[in-house]
Design an enzyme around this catalytic site. Structure first.
Site, PDB file in Angstrom:
ATOM      1  CB  ALA A  63     -25.352  60.015  58.165  1.00 44.56           C
ATOM      2  N   GLY A 108     -25.194  57.973  53.275  1.00 45.77           N
ATOM      3  CA  GLY A 108     -26.497  57.447  53.691  1.00 45.77           C
ATOM      4  C   GLY A 108     -27.597  57.727  52.679  1.00 45.77           C
ATOM      5  CD  GLU A 111     -24.706  53.640  53.400  1.00 47.89           C
ATOM      6  OE1 GLU A 111     -24.823  54.726  54.012  1.00 47.89           O
ATOM      7  OE2 GLU A 111     -23.981  52.725  53.800  1.00 47.89           O
ATOM      8  CD  GLU A 131     -20.372  56.450  53.383  1.00 49.32           C
ATOM      9  OE1 GLU A 131     -19.855  56.383  52.244  1.00 49.32           O
ATOM     10  OE2 GLU A 131     -21.584  56.393  53.570  1.00 49.32           O
TER      11      GLU A 131
HETATM   12  N1  DAK Z   1     -24.606  66.556  56.978  1.00 51.85           N
HETATM   13  C1  DAK Z   1     -24.911  67.753  57.516  1.00 51.85           C
HETATM   14  N2  DAK Z   1     -25.071  68.885  56.795  1.00 51.85           N
HETATM   15  C2  DAK Z   1     -24.898  68.787  55.483  1.00 51.85           C
HETATM   16  C3  DAK Z   1     -24.583  67.564  54.843  1.00 51.85           C
HETATM   17  C4  DAK Z   1     -24.423  66.397  55.660  1.00 51.85           C
HETATM   18  N3  DAK Z   1     -24.160  65.172  55.159  1.00 51.85           N
HETATM   19  N4  DAK Z   1     -24.460  67.798  53.520  1.00 51.85           N
HETATM   20  C5  DAK Z   1     -24.710  69.109  53.354  1.00 51.85           C
HETATM   21  N5  DAK Z   1     -24.975  69.714  54.513  1.00 51.85           N
HETATM   22  C6  DAK Z   1     -25.282  71.126  54.756  1.00 51.85           C
HETATM   23  C7  DAK Z   1     -24.013  71.975  54.644  1.00 51.85           C
HETATM   24  O1  DAK Z   1     -23.296  71.932  55.852  1.00 51.85           O
HETATM   25  C8  DAK Z   1     -24.605  73.347  54.346  1.00 51.85           C
HETATM   26  O2  DAK Z   1     -25.106  73.885  55.548  1.00 51.85           O
HETATM   27  P1  DAK Z   1     -24.883  75.472  55.887  1.00 51.85           P
HETATM   28  O3  DAK Z   1     -23.418  75.685  55.842  1.00 51.85           O
HETATM   29  O4  DAK Z   1     -25.615  76.191  54.801  1.00 51.85           O
HETATM   30  O5  DAK Z   1     -25.493  75.624  57.254  1.00 51.85           O
HETATM   31  C9  DAK Z   1     -25.804  73.014  53.481  1.00 51.85           C
HETATM   32  O6  DAK Z   1     -26.112  71.617  53.721  1.00 51.85           O
HETATM   33  C10 DAK Z   1     -25.520  73.178  52.001  1.00 51.85           C
HETATM   34  O7  DAK Z   1     -24.369  72.410  51.687  1.00 51.85           O
HETATM   35  P2  DAK Z   1     -23.104  73.006  50.923  1.00 51.85           P
HETATM   36  O8  DAK Z   1     -22.948  74.472  51.195  1.00 51.85           O
HETATM   37  O9  DAK Z   1     -21.952  72.127  51.229  1.00 51.85           O
HETATM   38  O10 DAK Z   1     -23.586  72.834  49.414  1.00 51.85           O
HETATM   39  P3  DAK Z   1     -22.671  72.613  48.125  1.00 51.85           P
HETATM   40  O11 DAK Z   1     -23.580  72.739  46.961  1.00 51.85           O
HETATM   41  O12 DAK Z   1     -21.452  73.474  48.174  1.00 51.85           O
HETATM   42  O13 DAK Z   1     -22.169  71.087  48.239  1.00 51.85           O
HETATM   43  C11 DAK Z   1     -22.436  68.724  48.653  1.00 51.85           C
HETATM   44  C12 DAK Z   1     -23.109  70.055  48.166  1.00 51.85           C
HETATM   45  C13 DAK Z   1     -23.519  67.652  48.723  1.00 51.85           C
HETATM   46  C14 DAK Z   1     -21.380  68.309  47.604  1.00 51.85           C
HETATM   47  C15 DAK Z   1     -21.742  68.974  50.011  1.00 51.85           C
HETATM   48  O14 DAK Z   1     -22.710  69.539  50.894  1.00 51.85           O
HETATM   49  C16 DAK Z   1     -21.243  67.719  50.637  1.00 51.85           C
HETATM   50  O15 DAK Z   1     -20.193  67.176  50.256  1.00 51.85           O
HETATM   51  N6  DAK Z   1     -21.963  67.205  51.657  1.00 51.85           N
HETATM   52  C17 DAK Z   1     -21.539  66.074  52.416  1.00 51.85           C
HETATM   53  C18 DAK Z   1     -21.745  64.835  51.633  1.00 51.85           C
HETATM   54  C19 DAK Z   1     -21.252  63.614  52.357  1.00 51.85           C
HETATM   55  O16 DAK Z   1     -20.030  63.477  52.603  1.00 51.85           O
HETATM   56  N7  DAK Z   1     -22.173  62.766  52.739  1.00 51.85           N
HETATM   57  C20 DAK Z   1     -21.839  61.515  53.357  1.00 51.85           C
HETATM   58  C21 DAK Z   1     -21.951  61.675  54.810  1.00 51.85           C
HETATM   59  S1  DAK Z   1     -21.332  60.227  55.623  1.00 51.85           S
HETATM   60  C22 DAK Z   1     -23.410  54.981  60.491  1.00 51.85           C
HETATM   61  C23 DAK Z   1     -24.084  54.607  59.411  1.00 51.85           C
HETATM   62  C24 DAK Z   1     -24.084  55.400  58.307  1.00 51.85           C
HETATM   63  C25 DAK Z   1     -23.403  56.569  58.264  1.00 51.85           C
HETATM   64  C26 DAK Z   1     -22.743  56.931  59.378  1.00 51.85           C
HETATM   65  C27 DAK Z   1     -22.738  56.146  60.494  1.00 51.85           C
HETATM   66  N8  DAK Z   1     -23.326  54.102  61.662  1.00 51.85           N
HETATM   67  C28 DAK Z   1     -23.725  52.707  61.468  1.00 51.85           C
HETATM   68  C29 DAK Z   1     -22.973  54.610  62.913  1.00 51.85           C
HETATM   69  C30 DAK Z   1     -23.455  57.376  57.095  1.00 51.85           C
HETATM   70  C31 DAK Z   1     -22.506  58.249  56.822  1.00 51.85           C
HETATM   71  C32 DAK Z   1     -22.656  59.245  55.782  1.00 51.85           C
HETATM   72  O17 DAK Z   1     -23.684  59.374  55.139  1.00 51.85           O
END
Ligand code: DAK
Length: 259
Positions: A63, A108, A111, A131
């Site tokens: 997400a 997400g 998921e 998460e």
């Molecule tokens: N959201 C927004 N932007 C993201 C992103 C994300 N999840 N993942 C990556 N990006 C963006 C980065 O901010 C970066 O943007 P710029 O800085 O270039 O503008 C660009 O994508 C490239 O990412 P990185 O520079 O970080 O690239 P790397 O190769 O260094 O790293 C990575 C890749 C995938 C390891 C890293 O980007 C990362 O850790 N990303 C986050 C992964 C993550 O934690 N995902 C889980 C998110 S939590 C809900 C239901 C569900 C959810 C929430 C609420 N409710 C019922 C209310 C779900 C939650 C989730 O999914």
């Protein structure tokens, strides 16, 4: 649409989440566009869907953390509902959906892949539920679908530790069915989809419904669900044609009619 592409190849629809700059992270607009795309699928002609992400790095990196970080409680609930509705729509979509996971499938992203019927991935794929490290629980069905797919012990380990796993481990624990080199992934997904699309469509749909509904029921109820869906096939032209072809040893069957 800005962030979702939809392409039809014969009887297969390919949905691509196309927000490569943000590693295809799911914001509200992506979720809305996915919802609209699914509503627009022509179920008369399309017999299988493939869901993938744009580029070679990421399927869906979760997400959108930027969008989520500013949500109020009410907005968080609305965002969660939007996501859950789309994920459930995919899971209960009448025709099979194959996730072709072409890179990161985190939060997400993992998921949404689990809302699909089948997952295959590229060698660089990475799966995880990060998460707990962000101060939240998986919120798009991760606690439920991961435990059902890989068993509670492995799901708990992945979720509590927030540790990512690579493609080979995802294969070993049964999270994906197969791993391919990146440049072969889509061809393999399309081959599998074509293999599904050539079978009797109503029977395939009934199989999906029987498996999904049966998994939510106890065995006595589940067998009744299967009996009903089995019986329904005998009202179809496709059942008569399929069995006739077998009995008459027809080599080149006509395509099934979806009737
Ligand atoms: N959201 C927004 N932007 C993201 C992103 C994300 N999840 N993942 C990556 N990006 C963006 C980065 O901010 C970066 O943007 P710029 O800085 O270039 O503008 C660009 O994508 C490239 O990412 P990185 O520079 O970080 O690239 P790397 O190769 O260094 O790293 C990575 C890749 C995938 C390891 C890293 O980007 C990362 O850790 N990303 C986050 C992964 C993550 O934690 N995902 C889980 C998110 S939590 C809900 C239901 C569900 C959810 C929430 C609420 N409710 C019922 C209310 C779900 C939650 C989730 O999914």
């Amino acid at each position: 649409m800005e962030f979702v592409l939809y392409e039809v190849k014969d009887a297969v629809g390919v949905i691509t989440i196309n927000r490569e700059k943000a590693l295809n992270a799911l914001n509200s607009q992506v979720l809305d566009e996915l919802n609209q795309t699914l509503d627009g699928v022509d179920l008369e002609t399309i017999r299988c869907l493939i869901l993938t992400g744009a580029g070679e790095k990421s399927f869906v990196a979760g997400a959108d953390i930027g969008e989520m970080s500013t949500l109020t409680k009410a907005e968080g609930e609305a965002f969660g509902k939007k996501g859950n509705d789309v994920f459930r729509k995919l899971e209960t979509f009448p025709i099979p959906v194959i996730a072709a996971v072409n890179g990161f499938a985190l939060g997400g992203g993992c998921e949404i892949s689990m809302s699909c019927d089948i997952r295959i991935c590229s060698e660089n794929a990475v799966f995880g539920q990060p998460e707990a490290g962000l101060g939240i629980t998986p919120g798009f069905g991760g606690t439920q679908r991961l435990a059902r797919l890989v068993g509670p012990g492995m799901a708990k380990q992945m979720i509590y530790t927030a540790r990512n796993i690579k493609a080979d481990e995802a294969l070993r624990i049964g999270l994906v069915n197969a791993v391919y080199p990146q440049d072969e992934l889509m061809a393999q997904a399309e081959k599998m989809a074509a293999g599904i699309a050539k079978n009797a469509p109503i029977a395939v749909r009934n199989c999906k419904k029987a498996i999904n509904d049966g998994l939510d029921a106890d065995m006595d109820e589940a067998i009744v669900i299967e009996e009903k869906l089995f019986g329904d096939c005998f009202e179809t032209e496709d059942q008569r044609y399929g069995m006739k072809c077998f009995l008459e040893k027809v080599k080149d069957k006509e395509p099934f009619k979806n009737k």
